[in-house]
Write a protein that holds these residues in place. Structure first.
Motif, mmCIF file in Angstrom:
data_model
loop_
_atom_site.group_PDB
_atom_site.id
_atom_site.type_symbol
_atom_site.label_atom_id
_atom_site.label_comp_id
_atom_site.label_asym_id
_atom_site.label_seq_id
_atom_site.Cartn_x
_atom_site.Cartn_y
_atom_site.Cartn_z
ATOM 1 N N GLU A 5 38.393 39.761 28.096
ATOM 2 C CA GLU A 5 39.553 39.690 28.982
ATOM 3 C C GLU A 5 39.898 41.067 29.543
ATOM 4 O O GLU A 5 40.258 41.194 30.727
ATOM 5 C CB GLU A 5 40.747 39.114 28.230
ATOM 6 N N SER A 6 39.794 42.109 28.720
ATOM 7 C CA SER A 6 40.099 43.465 29.177
ATOM 8 C C SER A 6 39.127 43.903 30.266
ATOM 9 O O SER A 6 39.526 44.514 31.270
ATOM 10 C CB SER A 6 40.050 44.442 27.993
ATOM 11 N N PHE A 7 37.848 43.592 30.093
ATOM 12 C CA PHE A 7 36.863 43.950 31.113
ATOM 13 C C PHE A 7 37.118 43.147 32.392
ATOM 14 O O PHE A 7 37.000 43.684 33.502
ATOM 15 C CB PHE A 7 35.446 43.685 30.592
ATOM 16 N N ALA A 8 37.466 41.878 32.243
ATOM 17 C CA ALA A 8 37.777 41.050 33.417
ATOM 18 C C ALA A 8 38.992 41.606 34.169
ATOM 19 O O ALA A 8 39.044 41.560 35.409
ATOM 20 C CB ALA A 8 38.019 39.613 32.988
ATOM 21 N N ASP A 9 39.975 42.126 33.447
ATOM 22 C CA ASP A 9 41.139 42.740 34.086
ATOM 23 C C ASP A 9 40.729 43.930 34.942
ATOM 24 O O ASP A 9 41.244 44.117 36.059
ATOM 25 C CB ASP A 9 42.151 43.188 33.027
ATOM 26 N N LEU A 10 39.821 44.748 34.431
ATOM 27 C CA LEU A 10 39.340 45.900 35.191
ATOM 28 C C LEU A 10 38.566 45.454 36.426
ATOM 29 O O LEU A 10 38.665 46.069 37.496
ATOM 30 C CB LEU A 10 38.460 46.790 34.311
ATOM 31 N N MET A 11 37.783 44.390 36.279
ATOM 32 C CA MET A 11 37.026 43.881 37.422
ATOM 33 C C MET A 11 37.965 43.339 38.503
ATOM 34 O O MET A 11 37.714 43.518 39.707
ATOM 35 C CB MET A 11 36.067 42.784 36.969
ATOM 36 N N ALA A 12 39.021 42.677 38.102
ATOM 37 C CA ALA A 12 39.935 42.051 39.063
ATOM 38 C C ALA A 12 40.945 43.025 39.653
ATOM 39 O O ALA A 12 41.532 42.748 40.707
ATOM 40 C CB ALA A 12 40.675 40.893 38.390
ATOM 41 N N ALA A 13 41.148 44.163 39.004
ATOM 42 C CA ALA A 13 42.166 45.112 39.458
ATOM 43 C C ALA A 13 41.798 45.684 40.827
ATOM 44 O O ALA A 13 40.638 45.985 41.106
ATOM 45 C CB ALA A 13 42.329 46.239 38.437
ATOM 46 N N VAL A 14 42.805 45.821 41.676
ATOM 47 C CA VAL A 14 42.606 46.354 43.028
ATOM 48 C C VAL A 14 43.294 47.707 43.119
ATOM 49 O O VAL A 14 44.496 47.816 42.832
ATOM 50 C CB VAL A 14 43.186 45.395 44.084
ATOM 51 N N PRO A 15 42.545 48.754 43.498
ATOM 52 C CA PRO A 15 43.181 50.074 43.616
ATOM 53 C C PRO A 15 44.283 50.051 44.661
ATOM 54 O O PRO A 15 44.200 49.354 45.679
ATOM 55 C CB PRO A 15 42.020 50.984 44.054
ATOM 56 N N ILE B 205 49.359 51.996 27.964
ATOM 57 C CA ILE B 205 49.428 51.763 29.416
ATOM 58 C C ILE B 205 48.961 50.345 29.709
ATOM 59 O O ILE B 205 47.833 49.972 29.366
ATOM 60 C CB ILE B 205 48.575 52.785 30.187
ATOM 61 N N ALA B 206 49.801 49.561 30.363
ATOM 62 C CA ALA B 206 49.472 48.160 30.639
ATOM 63 C C ALA B 206 48.528 48.009 31.817
ATOM 64 O O ALA B 206 47.592 47.206 31.780
ATOM 65 C CB ALA B 206 50.755 47.363 30.882
ATOM 66 N N ASP B 207 48.747 48.774 32.878
ATOM 67 C CA ASP B 207 47.926 48.648 34.080
ATOM 68 C C ASP B 207 46.498 49.128 33.808
ATOM 69 O O ASP B 207 46.313 50.265 33.378
ATOM 70 C CB ASP B 207 48.538 49.459 35.223
ATOM 71 N N PRO B 208 45.468 48.298 34.040
ATOM 72 C CA PRO B 208 44.100 48.678 33.662
ATOM 73 C C PRO B 208 43.564 49.900 34.406
ATOM 74 O O PRO B 208 42.912 50.760 33.795
ATOM 75 C CB PRO B 208 43.272 47.427 33.971
ATOM 76 N N LEU B 209 43.838 50.018 35.711
ATOM 77 C CA LEU B 209 43.332 51.174 36.457
ATOM 78 C C LEU B 209 44.118 52.438 36.143
ATOM 79 O O LEU B 209 43.550 53.541 36.137
ATOM 80 C CB LEU B 209 43.353 50.887 37.962
ATOM 81 N N ALA B 210 45.393 52.304 35.873
ATOM 82 C CA ALA B 210 46.174 53.472 35.437
ATOM 83 C C ALA B 210 45.664 53.955 34.087
ATOM 84 O O ALA B 210 45.600 55.163 33.817
ATOM 85 C CB ALA B 210 47.653 53.113 35.361
ATOM 86 N N ARG B 211 45.293 53.008 33.214
ATOM 87 C CA ARG B 211 44.712 53.373 31.921
ATOM 88 C C ARG B 211 43.385 54.102 32.112
ATOM 89 O O ARG B 211 43.112 55.111 31.461
ATOM 90 C CB ARG B 211 44.522 52.130 31.059
ATOM 91 N N LEU B 212 42.544 53.591 33.009
ATOM 92 C CA LEU B 212 41.254 54.235 33.269
ATOM 93 C C LEU B 212 41.448 55.642 33.824
ATOM 94 O O LEU B 212 40.742 56.578 33.431
ATOM 95 C CB LEU B 212 40.440 53.388 34.247
ATOM 96 N N ALA B 213 42.403 55.823 34.721
ATOM 97 C CA ALA B 213 42.668 57.148 35.277
ATOM 98 C C ALA B 213 43.139 58.117 34.199
ATOM 99 O O ALA B 213 42.745 59.293 34.186
ATOM 100 C CB ALA B 213 43.707 57.046 36.394
ATOM 101 N N ALA B 214 43.959 57.627 33.272
ATOM 102 C CA ALA B 214 44.453 58.485 32.189
ATOM 103 C C ALA B 214 43.323 58.882 31.250
ATOM 104 O O ALA B 214 43.249 60.036 30.802
ATOM 105 C CB ALA B 214 45.558 57.771 31.420
ATOM 106 N N ASP C 252 28.465 45.877 37.054
ATOM 107 C CA ASP C 252 29.913 45.664 37.070
ATOM 108 C C ASP C 252 30.657 46.902 36.589
ATOM 109 O O ASP C 252 31.735 47.224 37.103
ATOM 110 C CB ASP C 252 30.272 44.462 36.198
ATOM 111 N N VAL C 253 30.079 47.584 35.611
ATOM 112 C CA VAL C 253 30.682 48.845 35.152
ATOM 113 C C VAL C 253 30.707 49.859 36.296
ATOM 114 O O VAL C 253 31.701 50.575 36.487
ATOM 115 C CB VAL C 253 29.907 49.411 33.950
ATOM 116 N N ALA C 254 29.628 49.904 37.084
ATOM 117 C CA ALA C 254 29.566 50.816 38.221
ATOM 118 C C ALA C 254 30.633 50.470 39.261
ATOM 119 O O ALA C 254 31.234 51.365 39.876
ATOM 120 C CB ALA C 254 28.178 50.766 38.858
ATOM 121 N N GLU C 255 30.893 49.171 39.479
ATOM 122 C CA GLU C 255 31.930 48.767 40.425
ATOM 123 C C GLU C 255 33.307 49.215 39.942
ATOM 124 O O GLU C 255 34.142 49.644 40.742
ATOM 125 C CB GLU C 255 31.904 47.247 40.606
ATOM 126 N N ILE C 256 33.539 49.122 38.643
ATOM 127 C CA ILE C 256 34.828 49.561 38.097
ATOM 128 C C ILE C 256 34.978 51.069 38.247
ATOM 129 O O ILE C 256 36.064 51.567 38.594
ATOM 130 C CB ILE C 256 34.944 49.134 36.622
#
Length: 518
Positions: A459-469, A331-340, A258-262
């Motif tokens: 919940e934070s990890f689930a948010d990353l899993m559910a986030a759509v680029p 940063i609220a958006d999970p993928l924007a946070r990951l990019a930062a 799942d980490v690899a998918e994120i």
């Protein structure tokens, strides 16, 4: 042959207090159904560990500490070594669930170690019968080692050397390294002579190292001053307080797949970036719930392994530096946070962020023991501890194949590490056999609701899993051409008007037309 602790190893002795114990602990849960007969007795575990004490020097050596810490301590052979003095066991009270287990783990971690024996011990906990995801009849092994003896990498290696790759007892490391012959403790005259010699040579060695590193030191100092010092960009939180002796523990695990998918959702992101982003999102949720979320991002310290690709993890001791990383709780958006987070932790910035810690690590080797002991105690005390970070996050990769102990299969692995004044939260993330654990360590007064923080991690990890680029914009080459713009109409003459595409003369006010031939 006498072996002295390095300055980095010794600092974990100098900074230890009743509230800040500086040992680390592995938490390993085993399923005994794979063992011959389907069960494992405590004496079987003792016998197994005893058969592996020669796999690492840390098992049979103890400290020889000098009066007033006039020089760094020495490792010497423990002439009274007894394997059973290092091992004990107990059973969980009813109902034997996850909460009872976390309480037992935290209590054992909060106890000081016996510093007069080799700096390790093992505590076996039985009765893990009502924990979801854990086979009934499982037991846990809590393996403590003082941080002066190992860091994360060498501690993980020592554990693997004690493990098997199958239930038959095949060692995970076929050929353990040769055991060092340390000998007996040095005489008083010998230690005084060595301490005096080291004190005389230290100023010269220190100045030589200082001159070599002066450009880097000046650059680092200018950067620190320009950014406002060590506390610049580090918001004040509930974690930046003196810590007490009563530690808390909780944990959860996620699949590495799942980490690899994120990771794929943000090009260039690493496993460590996903870990940092998950913790950042969890702290955002946790602090917002308590109405304590600061405007600025929280900052975490992350270790850097200085061994390099050719470094030997089998060698005990500490060879680590550290870097500070904003985990973008702003940063609220999970993928924007990951990019930062990814943008900050690229290789060039990581090397730059860790330079200050590496400089101090190298220079500390040449500071006299007594001076370093006094300074270490001062800068980590309740009064003078610097607010240079909010928390510590450590990601130590582990074995990705099943491991065994006395025939029992390891099903889950966690880790615990020391806290410090002004750093009341530690998140250890060891990985094992396709899963990565988020092990949470705090203190009762700082985070009494640690189970809620564990839910925030999930919940934070689930948010990353559910986030759509967000879909990429269509390229100009494949986009449909826009219709050509219509040409603008020419200005109309003052004496003409257009009617359905035809031009007709404008009538005179009196309604008569002028004869053009007249």
């Amino acid at each position: 042959m006498l072996k002295q602790l390095s300055a980095q190893d010794a600092q974990f002795l100098y900074t230890q207090t009743a509230n800040n114990l500086t040992h680390i602990m592995g938490v390993y849960i085993y399923d005994p159904s794979t063992a011959p007969g389907g069960f494992v007795r405590f004496k079987d575990i003792i016998r197994h560990v005893e058969s592996r004490v020669d796999t690492s020097p840390l098992f049979k050596r103890r400290l020889h500490r000098l009066p007033f810490d006039m020089d760094h301590p020495y490792w010497v052979e423990d002439e009274h070594f007894d394997i059973e003095a290092h091992m004990s066991h107990a059973r969980l009270p009813e109902p034997g669930d996850w909460r009872q287990f976390c309480i037992a783990v935290a209590r054992y971690f909060s106890k000081p170690m016996d510093m007069n024996r080799p700096l390790w011990d093992i505590y076996i906990i039985e009765g893990l019968d009502r924990i979801p995801g854990i086979p009934k009849g499982s037991f846990a092994m809590l393996h403590r080692v003082h941080h002066a003896a190992v860091d994360g990498a060498s501690g993980a290696h020592a554990f693997i050397a004690m493990s098997d790759i199958d239930a038959k007892g095949t060692p995970a490391i076929a050929e353990p390294p040769p055991v060092e012959e340390l000998g007996k403790a040095p005489s008083s005259s010998e230690t005084l002579s060595r301490a005096w010699s080291a004190s005389m040579q230290s100023p010269v060695k220190f100045m030589n190292a200082l001159m070599k590193m002066s450009p880097a030191i000046i650059s680092s100092a200018r950067k620190s001053i320009a950014e406002g010092g060590m506390t610049a960009g580090v918001p004040e939180t509930r974690f930046n307080v003196p810590v007490g002796p009563h530690k808390m523990f909780d944990a959860t695990t996620v699949a590495l797949a799942d980490v690899a998918e994120i990771r794929k959702k943000v090009p260039g992101a690493t496993v460590n970036d996903v870990v940092l982003t998950t913790v950042g999102g969890a702290l955002r949720k946790y602090l917002a719930k308590h109405k304590e979320l600061p405007k600025d991002s929280l900052v975490a310290i992350a270790p850097i392994n200085l061994r390099g690709k050719g470094g030997k993890a089998s060698k005990p001791g500490n060879q680590v530096s550290a870097m500070s990383v904003p985990i973008r709780t702003d940063i609220a958006d999970p993928l924007a946070r990951l990019a930062a987070v990814r943008d900050y932790t690229v290789e060039a910035k990581e090397a730059k962020a860790g330079v200050s810690a590496r400089i101090m690590t190298d220079l500390s080797q040449h500071i006299p023991g007594a001076t370093m002991a006094a300074v270490a105690r001062l800068v980590t005390s309740e009064r003078f501890a610097v607010r240079g970070t909010n928390l510590f996050i450590s990601n130590v990769p582990g074995a990705q194949v099943p491991l065994y102990l006395a025939g029992a299969q390891l099903v889950q692995q966690h880790g615990m590490a020391p806290l410090a004044n002004n750093m009341g939260l530690f998140v250890a993330t060891p990985s094992y056999n396709g899963r990565i654990a988020f092990s949470l360590i705090s203190e009762r007064a700082v985070m009494p609701d640690i189970a809620f923080f564990r839910e925030c991690i999930e919940e934070s990890f689930a948010d990353l899993m559910a986030a759509v680029p967000k879909p990429e914009k269509a390229k100009a080459a494949t986009a449909k051409p826009k219709p050509a713009a219509k040409p603008r109409a020419k200005p109309k003459p003052a004496t003409q008007t257009a009617t359905k595409g035809r031009v007709k003369p404008v009538a005179k006010p009196n309604g008569t037309r002028k004869n053009p031939k007249k």
